[in-house]
Motif scaffolding. Structure first.
Motif, PDB file in Angstrom:
ATOM      1  N   ALA A   8       0.821  -1.207   0.000  1.00 25.73           N
ATOM      2  CA  ALA A   8       0.000   0.000   0.000  1.00 25.73           C
ATOM      3  C   ALA A   8       0.858   1.262   0.000  1.00 25.73           C
ATOM      4  O   ALA A   8       0.432   2.310  -0.455  1.00 25.73           O
ATOM      5  N   GLU A   9       2.082   1.148   0.523  1.00 25.34           N
ATOM      6  CA  GLU A   9       2.981   2.296   0.627  1.00 25.34           C
ATOM      7  C   GLU A   9       4.351   1.916   0.094  1.00 25.34           C
ATOM      8  O   GLU A   9       4.766   0.761   0.176  1.00 25.34           O
ATOM      9  N   ARG A  10       5.043   2.915  -0.442  1.00 25.05           N
ATOM     10  CA  ARG A  10       6.393   2.710  -0.963  1.00 25.05           C
ATOM     11  C   ARG A  10       7.268   3.834  -0.431  1.00 25.05           C
ATOM     12  O   ARG A  10       6.893   4.998  -0.501  1.00 25.05           O
ATOM     13  N   VAL A  11       8.433   3.463   0.088  1.00 21.81           N
ATOM     14  CA  VAL A  11       9.372   4.431   0.652  1.00 21.81           C
ATOM     15  C   VAL A  11      10.753   4.121   0.122  1.00 21.81           C
ATOM     16  O   VAL A  11      11.162   2.957   0.054  1.00 21.81           O
ATOM     17  N   ILE A  12      11.482   5.172  -0.248  1.00 19.44           N
ATOM     18  CA  ILE A  12      12.894   5.018  -0.578  1.00 19.44           C
ATOM     19  C   ILE A  12      13.673   5.736   0.507  1.00 19.44           C
ATOM     20  O   ILE A  12      13.461   6.922   0.759  1.00 19.44           O
ATOM     21  N   ALA A  13      14.547   4.995   1.187  1.00 22.58           N
ATOM     22  CA  ALA A  13      15.310   5.531   2.316  1.00 22.58           C
ATOM     23  C   ALA A  13      16.800   5.452   2.014  1.00 22.58           C
ATOM     24  O   ALA A  13      17.249   4.582   1.262  1.00 22.58           O
ATOM     25  N   LEU A  14      17.543   6.359   2.600  1.00 23.29           N
ATOM     26  CA  LEU A  14      18.998   6.364   2.485  1.00 23.29           C
ATOM     27  C   LEU A  14      19.580   5.790   3.770  1.00 23.29           C
ATOM     28  O   LEU A  14      19.246   6.263   4.864  1.00 23.29           O
ATOM     29  N   VAL A  15      20.428   4.778   3.629  1.00 18.28           N
ATOM     30  CA  VAL A  15      20.970   4.068   4.789  1.00 18.28           C
ATOM     31  C   VAL A  15      22.441   3.723   4.557  1.00 18.28           C
ATOM     32  O   VAL A  15      22.955   3.826   3.447  1.00 18.28           O
ATOM     33  N   ALA A  16      23.071   3.271   5.606  1.00 18.21           N
ATOM     34  CA  ALA A  16      24.466   2.824   5.511  1.00 18.21           C
ATOM     35  C   ALA A  16      24.520   1.448   4.855  1.00 18.21           C
ATOM     36  O   ALA A  16      23.586   0.648   4.994  1.00 18.21           O
ATOM     37  N   PRO A  17      25.595   1.153   4.138  1.00 17.31           N
ATOM     38  CA  PRO A  17      25.729  -0.192   3.584  1.00 17.31           C
ATOM     39  C   PRO A  17      25.754  -1.221   4.716  1.00 17.31           C
ATOM     40  O   PRO A  17      26.136  -0.910   5.838  1.00 17.31           O
ATOM     41  N   GLY A  18      25.292  -2.410   4.414  1.00 15.92           N
ATOM     42  CA  GLY A  18      25.211  -3.443   5.437  1.00 15.92           C
ATOM     43  C   GLY A  18      23.939  -3.338   6.257  1.00 15.92           C
ATOM     44  O   GLY A  18      23.766  -4.045   7.250  1.00 15.92           O
ATOM     45  N   TRP A  19      23.037  -2.455   5.852  1.00 12.11           N
ATOM     46  CA  TRP A  19      21.784  -2.218   6.579  1.00 12.11           C
ATOM     47  C   TRP A  19      21.031  -3.507   6.853  1.00 12.11           C
ATOM     48  O   TRP A  19      20.444  -3.662   7.908  1.00 12.11           O
ATOM     49  N   ASP A  20      21.049  -4.443   5.904  1.00 11.82           N
ATOM     50  CA  ASP A  20      20.284  -5.680   6.057  1.00 11.82           C
ATOM     51  C   ASP A  20      20.837  -6.584   7.150  1.00 11.82           C
ATOM     52  O   ASP A  20      20.106  -7.392   7.723  1.00 11.82           O
ATOM     53  N   ASP A  21      22.105  -6.429   7.473  1.00 13.16           N
ATOM     54  CA  ASP A  21      22.698  -7.197   8.567  1.00 13.16           C
ATOM     55  C   ASP A  21      22.724  -6.402   9.873  1.00 13.16           C
ATOM     56  O   ASP A  21      22.616  -6.974  10.955  1.00 13.16           O
ATOM     57  N   ASP A  22      22.855  -5.075   9.761  1.00 16.90           N
ATOM     58  CA  ASP A  22      23.080  -4.239  10.939  1.00 16.90           C
ATOM     59  C   ASP A  22      21.815  -3.693  11.594  1.00 16.90           C
ATOM     60  O   ASP A  22      21.814  -3.412  12.786  1.00 16.90           O
ATOM     61  N   MET A  23      20.742  -3.528  10.827  1.00 16.40           N
ATOM     62  CA  MET A  23      19.531  -2.902  11.374  1.00 16.40           C
ATOM     63  C   MET A  23      18.546  -3.955  11.871  1.00 16.40           C
ATOM     64  O   MET A  23      18.209  -4.882  11.152  1.00 16.40           O
ATOM     65  N   ASP A  24      18.102  -3.780  13.115  1.00 15.56           N
ATOM     66  CA  ASP A  24      17.033  -4.653  13.599  1.00 15.56           C
ATOM     67  C   ASP A  24      15.696  -4.097  13.093  1.00 15.56           C
ATOM     68  O   ASP A  24      15.640  -3.016  12.499  1.00 15.56           O
ATOM     69  N   ASP A  25      14.621  -4.830  13.312  1.00 16.13           N
ATOM     70  CA  ASP A  25      13.317  -4.424  12.789  1.00 16.13           C
ATOM     71  C   ASP A  25      12.883  -3.057  13.316  1.00 16.13           C
ATOM     72  O   ASP A  25      12.313  -2.256  12.577  1.00 16.13           O
TER      73      ASP A  25
END
Length: 70
Positions: A41-58
């Motif tokens: 229903a929603e789409r967001v483009i965010a700017l993050v640090a590389p490795g976000w998929d390993d480093d960021m919790d939910d």
């Protein structure tokens, strides 16, 4: 990832920062990446640090999505 509202988000890293966000990315570290998060229903483009998929919790990812929704 499921946010506090119970919305499920799927996030994928984009191959490059979109043109409309390059100015914002220019003041961030050079290795900043863009991710597209979609809930259906929603789409967001965010700017993050590389490795976000390993480093960021939910919770952190949820807060990042909320920041870029504004």
């Amino acid at each position: 990832m499921r946010d506090p509202r119970g919305t499920t988000w799927i996030c994928l890293e984009l191959p490059e920062v979109p043109i409309d966000q390059r100015e914002a990315a220019a003041v961030l570290p050079a290795d900043t990446v863009a991710i597209e998060c979609n809930s259906g229903a929603e789409r967001v483009i965010a700017l993050v640090a590389p490795g976000w998929d390993d480093d960021m919790d939910d919770m952190t990812l949820s807060k990042t999505i909320a920041e870029f929704m504004q």
